[in-house]
Design a protein around this motif. Structure first.
Motif, PDB file in Angstrom:
ATOM      1  N   PRO A  61       0.810  -1.231   0.000  1.00 15.59           N
ATOM      2  CA  PRO A  61       0.000   0.000   0.000  1.00 15.59           C
ATOM      3  C   PRO A  61       0.835   1.269   0.000  1.00 15.59           C
ATOM      4  O   PRO A  61       0.426   2.282  -0.561  1.00 15.59           O
ATOM      5  CB  PRO A  61      -0.831  -0.131   1.287  1.00 15.59           C
ATOM      6  CG  PRO A  61      -0.905  -1.587   1.548  1.00 15.59           C
ATOM      7  CD  PRO A  61       0.415  -2.155   1.077  1.00 15.59           C
ATOM      8  N   CYS A  62       2.002   1.218   0.604  1.00 17.49           N
ATOM      9  CA  CYS A  62       2.840   2.420   0.659  1.00 17.49           C
ATOM     10  C   CYS A  62       3.397   2.801  -0.712  1.00 17.49           C
ATOM     11  O   CYS A  62       3.963   3.886  -0.867  1.00 17.49           O
ATOM     12  CB  CYS A  62       3.978   2.214   1.655  1.00 17.49           C
ATOM     13  SG  CYS A  62       3.398   2.021   3.371  1.00 17.49           S
ATOM     14  N   ILE A  68      -0.618   7.573   1.864  1.00 17.97           N
ATOM     15  CA  ILE A  68       0.483   8.229   2.569  1.00 17.97           C
ATOM     16  C   ILE A  68       0.869   7.356   3.762  1.00 17.97           C
ATOM     17  O   ILE A  68       0.026   7.023   4.606  1.00 17.97           O
ATOM     18  CB  ILE A  68       0.061   9.623   3.063  1.00 17.97           C
ATOM     19  CG1 ILE A  68      -0.373  10.496   1.889  1.00 17.97           C
ATOM     20  CG2 ILE A  68       1.198  10.289   3.838  1.00 17.97           C
ATOM     21  CD1 ILE A  68      -1.023  11.805   2.320  1.00 17.97           C
ATOM     22  N   CYS A  69       2.132   6.952   3.797  1.00 14.37           N
ATOM     23  CA  CYS A  69       2.607   6.111   4.886  1.00 14.37           C
ATOM     24  C   CYS A  69       3.615   6.864   5.753  1.00 14.37           C
ATOM     25  O   CYS A  69       4.403   7.681   5.252  1.00 14.37           O
ATOM     26  CB  CYS A  69       3.263   4.842   4.337  1.00 14.37           C
ATOM     27  SG  CYS A  69       2.091   3.644   3.648  1.00 14.37           S
ATOM     28  N   VAL A  70       3.581   6.570   7.030  1.00 18.09           N
ATOM     29  CA  VAL A  70       4.568   7.080   7.979  1.00 18.09           C
ATOM     30  C   VAL A  70       5.148   5.876   8.708  1.00 18.09           C
ATOM     31  O   VAL A  70       4.406   5.154   9.383  1.00 18.09           O
ATOM     32  CB  VAL A  70       3.941   8.069   8.968  1.00 18.09           C
ATOM     33  CG1 VAL A  70       4.975   8.505   9.995  1.00 18.09           C
ATOM     34  CG2 VAL A  70       3.371   9.269   8.237  1.00 18.09           C
ATOM     35  N   GLU A  71       6.447   5.660   8.505  1.00 19.72           N
ATOM     36  CA  GLU A  71       7.146   4.529   9.118  1.00 19.72           C
ATOM     37  C   GLU A  71       6.443   3.211   8.809  1.00 19.72           C
ATOM     38  O   GLU A  71       6.224   2.367   9.685  1.00 19.72           O
ATOM     39  CB  GLU A  71       7.253   4.734  10.627  1.00 19.72           C
ATOM     40  CG  GLU A  71       8.104   5.953  11.000  1.00 19.72           C
ATOM     41  CD  GLU A  71       8.229   6.125  12.503  1.00 19.72           C
ATOM     42  OE1 GLU A  71       7.560   5.373  13.231  1.00 19.72           O
ATOM     43  OE2 GLU A  71       9.005   7.011  12.934  1.00 19.72           O
ATOM     44  N   GLY A  72       6.043   3.048   7.540  1.00 15.49           N
ATOM     45  CA  GLY A  72       5.462   1.804   7.074  1.00 15.49           C
ATOM     46  C   GLY A  72       4.014   1.596   7.438  1.00 15.49           C
ATOM     47  O   GLY A  72       3.454   0.525   7.158  1.00 15.49           O
ATOM     48  N   ALA A  75      -1.089   6.362   7.044  1.00 17.31           N
ATOM     49  CA  ALA A  75      -1.473   7.507   7.862  1.00 17.31           C
ATOM     50  C   ALA A  75      -2.408   8.458   7.111  1.00 17.31           C
ATOM     51  O   ALA A  75      -3.039   9.312   7.732  1.00 17.31           O
ATOM     52  CB  ALA A  75      -0.233   8.278   8.312  1.00 17.31           C
ATOM     53  N   GLY A  76      -2.483   8.335   5.796  1.00 15.11           N
ATOM     54  CA  GLY A  76      -3.319   9.265   5.032  1.00 15.11           C
ATOM     55  C   GLY A  76      -3.778   8.688   3.717  1.00 15.11           C
ATOM     56  O   GLY A  76      -3.118   7.828   3.122  1.00 15.11           O
ATOM     57  N   LEU A  77      -4.937   9.184   3.225  1.00 17.18           N
ATOM     58  CA  LEU A  77      -5.488   8.781   1.926  1.00 17.18           C
ATOM     59  C   LEU A  77      -5.787  10.028   1.111  1.00 17.18           C
ATOM     60  O   LEU A  77      -6.541  10.916   1.555  1.00 17.18           O
ATOM     61  CB  LEU A  77      -6.772   7.960   2.106  1.00 17.18           C
ATOM     62  CG  LEU A  77      -6.639   6.596   2.791  1.00 17.18           C
ATOM     63  CD1 LEU A  77      -8.009   5.940   2.917  1.00 17.18           C
ATOM     64  CD2 LEU A  77      -5.680   5.693   2.014  1.00 17.18           C
ATOM     65  N   LEU A  98      -4.969   6.339  10.879  1.00 16.37           N
ATOM     66  CA  LEU A  98      -5.348   7.320   9.864  1.00 16.37           C
ATOM     67  C   LEU A  98      -5.506   8.701  10.489  1.00 16.37           C
ATOM     68  O   LEU A  98      -6.330   8.904  11.395  1.00 16.37           O
ATOM     69  CB  LEU A  98      -6.665   6.902   9.193  1.00 16.37           C
ATOM     70  CG  LEU A  98      -7.077   7.707   7.964  1.00 16.37           C
ATOM     71  CD1 LEU A  98      -6.135   7.412   6.796  1.00 16.37           C
ATOM     72  CD2 LEU A  98      -8.518   7.393   7.559  1.00 16.37           C
ATOM     73  N   THR A  99      -4.718   9.645  10.015  1.00 16.44           N
ATOM     74  CA  THR A  99      -4.805  11.029  10.499  1.00 16.44           C
ATOM     75  C   THR A  99      -5.246  11.991   9.403  1.00 16.44           C
ATOM     76  O   THR A  99      -5.694  13.096   9.707  1.00 16.44           O
ATOM     77  CB  THR A  99      -3.443  11.504  11.036  1.00 16.44           C
ATOM     78  OG1 THR A  99      -2.474  11.465   9.980  1.00 16.44           O
ATOM     79  CG2 THR A  99      -2.991  10.627  12.188  1.00 16.44           C
ATOM     80  N   TYR A 100      -5.124  11.582   8.137  1.00 18.13           N
ATOM     81  CA  TYR A 100      -5.359  12.477   7.001  1.00 18.13           C
ATOM     82  C   TYR A 100      -6.308  11.783   6.023  1.00 18.13           C
ATOM     83  O   TYR A 100      -6.044  10.668   5.565  1.00 18.13           O
ATOM     84  CB  TYR A 100      -4.035  12.802   6.322  1.00 18.13           C
ATOM     85  CG  TYR A 100      -4.129  13.709   5.112  1.00 18.13           C
ATOM     86  CD1 TYR A 100      -3.914  15.079   5.238  1.00 18.13           C
ATOM     87  CD2 TYR A 100      -4.414  13.202   3.853  1.00 18.13           C
ATOM     88  CE1 TYR A 100      -3.987  15.917   4.133  1.00 18.13           C
ATOM     89  CE2 TYR A 100      -4.487  14.026   2.751  1.00 18.13           C
ATOM     90  CZ  TYR A 100      -4.285  15.386   2.890  1.00 18.13           C
ATOM     91  OH  TYR A 100      -4.355  16.210   1.786  1.00 18.13           O
ATOM     92  N   LEU A 101      -7.428  12.446   5.665  1.00 21.34           N
ATOM     93  CA  LEU A 101      -8.395  11.877   4.715  1.00 21.34           C
ATOM     94  C   LEU A 101      -8.897  12.974   3.793  1.00 21.34           C
ATOM     95  O   LEU A 101      -9.528  13.938   4.233  1.00 21.34           O
ATOM     96  CB  LEU A 101      -9.571  11.233   5.453  1.00 21.34           C
ATOM     97  CG  LEU A 101     -10.660  10.594   4.562  1.00 21.34           C
ATOM     98  CD1 LEU A 101     -10.074   9.480   3.706  1.00 21.34           C
ATOM     99  CD2 LEU A 101     -11.814  10.072   5.416  1.00 21.34           C
TER     100      LEU A 101
END
Length: 977
Positions: A61-62, A68-72, A75-77, A98-101
């Motif tokens: 997926p990364c 959007i990935c953070v450390e694998g 974290a965001g789409l 998930l922090t960002y959508l």
């Protein structure tokens, strides 16, 4: 030393670390696999949109562009503009980190997605530009981690819930351009971290700005344009110490402007125009970061503050249409960054700042309709970028500054109704880019003004003969000299007027014969020579014209009128010319043959001899010609056919031989500036094609060659139901043919305006009835979809540059097709302006910035389409707002004067059940024809608004009775030129 690693591995600490690392890798691997499964399920629940086909089980997926990935860890789409049409599934919150959508610019229906409440770490949510409806839920504060929320461009209704004030982490709150019809809460004032607040373009119940908004110490942007605000601007806004951008345009705010606003150290943009603000402008100004001040269209009085001269960063000063008095402070003329100075329609007096423009790069200067005296500043064009000087209707005197004659950037000069003396600077007549002029004299030197497009000098006191030099302007499209005292004969050599579409010389004292050369003007559509003293016959060359409007009334003309004008479309074109007649009178004119028989009757024996002799000669000629020409024609036909090359873009049921054999005058249905159009039967019974033939001469014209290449390049590669289909092109060295599908119902303008004008791809035999509103609305939607495809869905965006009702063709079901791409250009990069060598298009449809700068982007098509929408709603022609304005100018005048929209609509089709839909189209036409390109919507927005108005639309659509674009009407600027 070789045993050291083994001993080292035996230490308990290292073994523990290695175990932990191994476990961590296993957890990450499992997490990645889990997130992949979640995302693939999410993709399926979203309807497997083709735009995210890269999501598959064989990759991480990364590595997917939208993830959007953070450390694998996901974290965001980024799922904006992916053509998603399904509701948001709860699966999305299975992504625990998930922090960002971002789901903006899709077609997601339904109410606010409460399933997102389970996304506990979400701090950025963008659902803008979708189809969400209903209220924002009262428990919105369950999204407690949110820092940024974008809900603009939806159909949310009701009130904004007070509990939104509990989202204390919020930094941006964007709720503009919805359908909120309730209130906005004072609890927003509790959002202590808020930096940007946008509530613009909403129909809130009439509301005051809450005093509590003054508590937002970190607020940088307050945008409440067209939000139905009333009352006064609260003094508490003076406490917004971080405020940079304040926009309260287009409301009903009244009272004084708080003094404290001009003391805010960080304020950069102040937009308060089009309200009911009164009193004086605060005189103390310490906001030295200001770049834009727009207080226009209010009820302000008093003087312009002296402190405005301290604003060294000021670029825009717009104070027009107020009640300001006194003099303009001289220090304003010293501002180094000033680019636009607009104070027209006030009561200002005194001398204009003499150094205005000397230290800045001034572009716009409009001081018209005041009481200024003295001279026009000498250095307005010192920066070399001045585009417009408008100083009409003042008491200015002395000579027009010589420096304007050296200002090559000028596009518009309007200095009429003053007391200028001496000569106009000679150089002003040779300015390369001049497109608009309103002065007092018409000098012979006008012939060097090669780029002039519009020359309007109606209702002045010009006298003498019309200078022959004016006929040498190759780009002139509109020449309006009506209502003057010109006398003598018209110039006979007018061969350079190839672009002329409108000529109005009515209400003068012109005499002599009408020049035959008028018949050679290929694009002439409007001709008014009424109320003069012209005599003699109407030139037979007029048969070559395709006029929408003709008026030769109240002259001294005699003889036969051209046959094509002998129909009811021209019933008022020949009044008060007692010596005119017609061959087959349809109009109220005498029969020419009756006059001829009464005056000249030949003896019967003579007639018999003439008849016998004529028949004998004719038969002999036919017999001889058949034998001599037969073989020659056979050989020539084969040779000519071999010289043609056919390039097909569709499957054809005809050959080039079929087409070439049918290019006869009997099949001619229209002509224009670039050639002729024929209606030709294909091999399939009952089917026809439209053939546009260009380059009828031996030497190819370079301009026409470029038009041909553009049209073939564009239409040969695009496929859309609302764009006319190019079937093939057939070319030779000296002539080129474009073969289109044939449109049975011709062009929209013929149905709207009822003129007997040949369409570019239709016949002239259709008997028109009034086009009802449902059909007009269907046409508006179809044409908008065609333009939307060109602007947004082509791999390389396309600008048409000549959108008008005559270029919107109609098939047998009245479905619209965009046609005539001879002027279109393909842009290298979407949104990037492109400079054209000359202004193209049709007067009445040309965007104002196009005439000024020839810098084009998609917004010039939006302007032109706005004129078409106004035509559909009002039934008026694009150049017939009233005697002196275009339709767009007329519509904005009605709006500016507060007249009811219903009074502007087409009286022939106005029915109660259609009024809301017609009103929406009229208002949308206004928005599209706004003078500021940045304020106009995109064609994607236009198409969507029309589609939502349609009762047949899919999904969560607004009906015509519910949808209203009136709140979008803002940024009104001066429209008369």
């Amino acid at each position: 030393m070789s045993k050291l690693p083994l001993q080292f591995l035996k230490t308990p600490l290292l073994l523990s670390i290695l175990v932990l690392v191994s476990l961590a890798f296993q957890v990450i691997s499992q997490n990645v696999n889990t997130e992949k499964t979640i995302l693939l399920n999410l993709k399926q629940q979203l309807g497997n949109p083709p735009s995210i086909q890269s999501w598959n089980s064989s990759s991480s997926p990364c590595d997917w562009p939208e993830v959007i990935c953070v450390e694998g860890t996901v974290a965001g789409l980024e799922l904006d503009d992916k053509n998603i049409t399904e509701t948001i599934p709860a699966t999305v919150c299975d992504l625990k980190y998930l922090t960002y959508l971002n789901l903006s610019w899709n077609y997601i229906p339904g109410g606010f997605p409460k399933v997102l409440y389970d996304c506990t770490k979400l701090d950025y949510l963008d659902l803008s530009q979708n189809y969400f409806v209903g209220p924002i839920p009262d428990d919105i504060d369950k999204l407690s981690s949110l820092k940024h929320i974008h809900l603009e461009g939806n159909n949310f209704t009701g009130s904004i819930p007070p509990r939104i004030g509990n989202l204390t982490e919020l930094q941006t709150l964007y709720l503009h351009q919805n359908q909120f019809n309730g209130t906005f809460p004072k609890e927003i004032g509790k959002l202590s971290n808020l930096e940007e607040l946008a509530l613009a373009f909403n129909e809130f119940v009439p509301s005051s700005i809450h005093v509590e908004f003054g508590q937002l110490k970190k607020l940088k942007l307050l945008w409440m344009r067209l939000a139905n605000l009333i009352g006064e601007i609260p003094e508490s806004l003076s406490n917004l110490s971080s405020l940079e951008h304040l926009d309260l345009v287009g409301n009903d705010l009244e009272g004084k402007i708080p003094d404290g606003l001009f003391l805010l150290k960080n304020l950069t943009y102040l937009y308060l125009f089009q309200n009911k603000l009164s009193g004086e402008i605060p005189q103390r100004v310490e906001t030295l970061n200001l770049t834009d001040i727009d207080l226009a269209m209010n009820q302000l009085n008093g003087s312009i503050p002296e402190d405005f001269g301290k604003l060294k960063k000021l670029q825009l000063l717009s104070l027009f249409e107020n009640h300001l008095s006194g003099e303009v402070p001289p220090s304003i003329g010293l501002l180094p960054a000033l680019t636009a100075f607009k104070v027209f329609t006030n009561n200002l007096s005194g001398v204009l700042p003499p150094k205005m423009g000397l230290y800045s790069r001034l572009e716009e200067f409009d001081v018209s309709t005041n009481q200024f005296r003295g001279q026009l500043p000498e250095n307005l064009c010192a920066g070399g970028v001045l585009k417009g000087v408008v100083a009409s209707e003042n008491r200015l005197s002395g000579q027009v500054p010589q420096s304007l004659g050296n200002c090559n950037s000028l596009h518009s000069v309007q200095l009429y109704s003053n007391n200028f003396s001496g000569e106009i600077p000679a150089g002003i007549w040779t300015v390369f880019n001049m497109t608009y002029l309103r002065l007092s004299p018409i000098p012979p030197g006008v012939s060097s003004w090669e780029k002039l497009v519009v020359f309007k000098a109606s209702n002045n006191l010009f006298s003498g003969e019309i200078p022959a030099e004016i006929t040498s302007l190759p780009y002139l499209s509109n020449l309006l000299l009506d209502g003057n005292q010109f006398s003598g004969q018209l110039p006979s050599k007018i061969t350079s007027w190839k672009s002329l579409t409108s000529l109005n010389l009515s209400r003068n004292n012109l005499s002599g014969q009408i020049p035959n050369a008028f018949g050679s003007l290929p694009d002439l559509l409007y001709l008014d020579l009424s109320q003069n003293h012209f005599s003699g016959e109407i030139p037979p060359e007029f048969d070559q014209l395709k006029l929408i409007f003709l008026n030769l009334s109240s002259n001294r003309l005699s003889g036969k009128i051209p046959d094509q004008f002998d129909n009811l479309a021209y019933d008022n074109s020949f009044l008060n010319n007692s010596k005119l007649c017609a061959v087959n009178p349809v109009l109220n004119l005498p029969d020419c043959y009756t006059k001829l028989r009464d005056s000249k009757k030949l003896p019967s024996k003579t007639l018999a001899l003439v008849l016998v002799f004529t028949v004998t000669i004719f038969l002999v000629t036919i017999i001889v010609s058949l034998f001599m020409v037969r073989d020659y024609q056979r050989k020539k036909a084969k040779r000519d056919l071999a010289a043609w090359k056919l390039t097909s873009f569709q499957r054809l049921d005809f050959t080039e031989a079929n087409i070439l054999a049918s290019l006869t005058e009997n099949n001619l249905i229209g002509s224009g500036g670039s050639g002729k159009v024929y209606r030709i039967a294909s091999n399939r019974a009952g089917d026809f094609v439209a053939v546009k033939r260009i380059w009828n001469n031996d030497k190819m014209d370079h301009k026409l060659e470029k038009e041909f290449a553009a049209e073939v390049q564009i239409l040969g590669t695009i496929r859309h139901a609302n764009i006319v289909k190019l079937l093939c092109c057939i070319s030779s060295e000296s002539s080129k043919l474009l073969v289109y599908e044939y449109m049975e119902n011709q062009s929209l303008d013929r149905w709207l305006h009822g003129r007997n004008r040949s369409s570019s791809m239709g016949t002239s035999s259709v008997y028109h009835s009034v086009l009802d509103w449902p059909t007009r609305f269907q046409i508006a939607i179809g044409a908008a979809q065609g333009l939307c495809y060109m602007h947004h869905d082509c791999s390389t965006p396309i600008i048409h540059r000549d959108v008008k009702s005559s270029n919107i063709l109609l098939d047998s079901e009245f479905q619209a097709r965009i046609a005539d791409f001879g002027l279109a250009k393909m842009l290298v990069k979407q949104g990037e302006a492109h400079t054209m060598s000359a202004v193209a298009g049709s007067f009445g449809y040309i965007a104002p910035e196009y005439a000024y700068t020839t810098r084009v982007n998609e917004k010039i098509d939006v302007y032109s389409f706005g004129v078409v929408l106004l035509e559909l709603a009002t039934g008026r022609e694009p150049n017939s707002g009233d005697e002196h304005t275009s339709l767009a100018e007329w519509a904005w005048q009605q709006f500016g004067q507060g007249k009811p929209v219903v009074d502007c609509l087409d009286q022939e089709i106005k029915e109660p059940c259609f009024l809301q839909q017609m009103t929406t189209v009229f208002n949308l036409g206004l928005i599209c024809t706004h003078s500021l390109p940045s304020t106009r919507p995109s064609m994607k927005d236009v198409s969507e608004i029309l589609r939502r108005c349609s009762p047949d639309g899919n999904g969560e659509k607004k009906t015509g009775a519910e949808f209203d674009v009136a709140p979008l009407l803002g940024n009104v600027t001066r429209l008369s030129i």
